[in-house]
Design a protein around this motif. Structure first.
Motif, PDB file in Angstrom:
ATOM      1  N   GLN A 145     -19.410  30.111 -38.257  1.00 41.54           N
ATOM      2  CA  GLN A 145     -19.994  31.285 -37.622  1.00 41.54           C
ATOM      3  C   GLN A 145     -19.789  31.219 -36.114  1.00 41.54           C
ATOM      4  O   GLN A 145     -19.874  30.150 -35.504  1.00 41.54           O
ATOM      5  CB  GLN A 145     -21.493  31.371 -37.920  1.00 41.54           C
ATOM      6  N   LYS A 146     -19.546  32.371 -35.511  1.00 41.93           N
ATOM      7  CA  LYS A 146     -19.255  32.423 -34.083  1.00 41.93           C
ATOM      8  C   LYS A 146     -20.406  31.866 -33.245  1.00 41.93           C
ATOM      9  O   LYS A 146     -20.189  31.143 -32.270  1.00 41.93           O
ATOM     10  CB  LYS A 146     -18.950  33.863 -33.652  1.00 41.93           C
ATOM     11  N   ASP A 147     -21.653  32.188 -33.614  1.00 46.43           N
ATOM     12  CA  ASP A 147     -22.787  31.710 -32.813  1.00 46.43           C
ATOM     13  C   ASP A 147     -22.894  30.191 -32.855  1.00 46.43           C
ATOM     14  O   ASP A 147     -23.244  29.544 -31.859  1.00 46.43           O
ATOM     15  CB  ASP A 147     -24.092  32.374 -33.272  1.00 46.43           C
ATOM     16  N   SER A 198     -15.922  26.266 -30.503  1.00 47.02           N
ATOM     17  CA  SER A 198     -15.023  27.421 -30.568  1.00 47.02           C
ATOM     18  C   SER A 198     -13.647  27.105 -29.986  1.00 47.02           C
ATOM     19  O   SER A 198     -12.644  27.724 -30.372  1.00 47.02           O
ATOM     20  CB  SER A 198     -15.635  28.610 -29.822  1.00 47.02           C
ATOM     21  N   ALA A 250     -20.256  28.139 -33.384  1.00 47.78           N
ATOM     22  CA  ALA A 250     -19.082  27.619 -32.671  1.00 47.78           C
ATOM     23  C   ALA A 250     -19.268  27.699 -31.164  1.00 47.78           C
ATOM     24  O   ALA A 250     -18.728  26.869 -30.417  1.00 47.78           O
ATOM     25  CB  ALA A 250     -17.838  28.385 -33.096  1.00 47.78           C
ATOM     26  N   ASP A 251     -20.024  28.683 -30.694  1.00 47.86           N
ATOM     27  CA  ASP A 251     -20.246  28.837 -29.255  1.00 47.86           C
ATOM     28  C   ASP A 251     -21.429  28.009 -28.748  1.00 47.86           C
ATOM     29  O   ASP A 251     -21.633  27.889 -27.538  1.00 47.86           O
ATOM     30  CB  ASP A 251     -20.496  30.319 -28.912  1.00 47.86           C
ATOM     31  N   ASN A 253      -7.403  34.534 -32.768  1.00 50.99           N
ATOM     32  CA  ASN A 253      -7.889  35.735 -32.102  1.00 50.99           C
ATOM     33  C   ASN A 253      -7.919  35.585 -30.583  1.00 50.99           C
ATOM     34  O   ASN A 253      -8.366  36.484 -29.889  1.00 50.99           O
ATOM     35  CB  ASN A 253      -9.296  36.103 -32.613  1.00 50.99           C
TER      36      ASN A 253
END
Length: 326
Positions: free
Chosen positions: A280-282, A263, A284-285, A192
């Motif tokens: 999960q994005k949170d 990420s 990974a960040d 992405n």
């Protein structure tokens, strides 16, 4: 046309020529000459999906046997068979002649596999380190006023200086233009985000939409800057990084991460090992790691990450999922 020639033509249309008769047909200088002429007159494949075999064969037929009248209906019915047979029978000399004279460029494609890095030297002397699961398309020579290559995946470019011919990397959603520059492009179709990291020199970046329209153009990077383009949100982020460490995989053949967000790490591990890592994005960040990947398995890497953080992993089919320990 004599009776023997008529019989040969009839058998050609019905694909029943014997080997001797095929040789008789192909040995005629007029057949080879006219076949080459028609190929030379035909449109390039790049501009037309299918050559008009009917038109080619009728012109050959008329010019060889002098019949200017309409070809009998049977010839219309089987013109594609005749053209195909001519190609398969060997007017390969004519086909090769057309390719070598009509085609302006020969294109090369270099691909790399999982956990594999390929080195490529381009016609202008530029060098490319192709990351895992990537593809680079380039011509045998840069004949026009631009040096254009096409990338799908990850590559590090060390561009030979030539101010008269800009060096352009085409990839999905992005075009990078450089002069005497060393930089990395990370652009996998399934990811992405797109990244460009500049080590030295200067690059100009144009971002496009999925429809091919310009989204943002003339974005310039300076050394040790990284541009990240998020495909779904169309957001652009430019930040300062240590480009030499960021792109160290190009020279030592291993992945190296220094205080990098998960990420950023996950997409590179996915391409290196050819496995999907769900996270999960949170998470990974939030978490950052420093480590190197040499010949360890992906399972071993994820185990080590779990030992130095609140994360753990589980297998999901052939892929993996990272999540918080309970």
């Amino acid at each position: 046309m004599n009776r023997n020639e008529k019989n040969i033509l009839k058998k050609l249309l019905y694909t029943t020529l014997s080997p001797v008769e095929k040789e008789t047909l192909l040995s005629r200088p007029s057949v080879d000459t006219h076949f080459r002429e028609q190929w030379m007159d035909a449109p390039d494949f790049a501009r037309q999906e299918k050559v008009n075999e009917h038109k080619i064969w009728v012109k050959i037929y008329n010019e060889i046997w002098g019949n200017k009248k309409k070809i009998p209906m049977i010839l219309y019915k089987f013109y594609s068979i005749a053209a195909s047979v001519l190609l398969l029978l060997g007017l390969s000399g004519g086909a090769y002649y057309w390719v070598s004279h009509k085609t302006t460029q020969v294109m090369y494609i270099t691909t790399s596999g999982v956990r594999n890095i390929e080195s490529v030297v381009l016609p202008d002397g530029s060098t490319v380190q192709l990351g895992p699961s990537s593809k680079l398309t380039y011509p045998d020579k840069f004949a026009t006023g631009k040096r254009i290559v096409e990338l799908s995946g990850q590559a590090f470019f060390d561009v030979a200086k030539d101010k008269t011919k800009p060096f352009i990397v085409h990839s999905k959603d992005m075009e990078v233009t450089a002069l005497g520059t060393a930089f990395e492009v990370f652009n996998y179709d399934q990811e992405n985000k797109i990244e460009t990291i500049l080590l030295q020199g200067k690059v100009k970046i144009d971002l496009t939409t999925t429809s091919g329209k310009i989204h943002k153009k003339d974005i310039y990077l300076s050394p040790n800057e990284k541009l990240t383009f998020i495909k779904d949100s169309r957001n652009v982020v430019i930040e300062t990084v240590d480009a030499d460490k960021y792109t160290s995989w190009r020279s030592n053949g291993i992945l190296s991460f220094e205080n990098e967000k998960l990420s950023m790490i996950i997409p590179r591990l996915e391409q290196w090992y050819g496995r999907k890592i769900i996270c999960q994005k949170d998470l990974a960040d939030t978490y950052r790691f420093t480590f190197k990947v040499r010949d360890e398995s992906l399972k071993r890497i994820l185990f080590i990450l779990g030992k130095s953080s609140p994360l753990t992993y589980r297998e999901v089919g052939e892929n993996y999922q990272l999540y918080l320990k309970r």
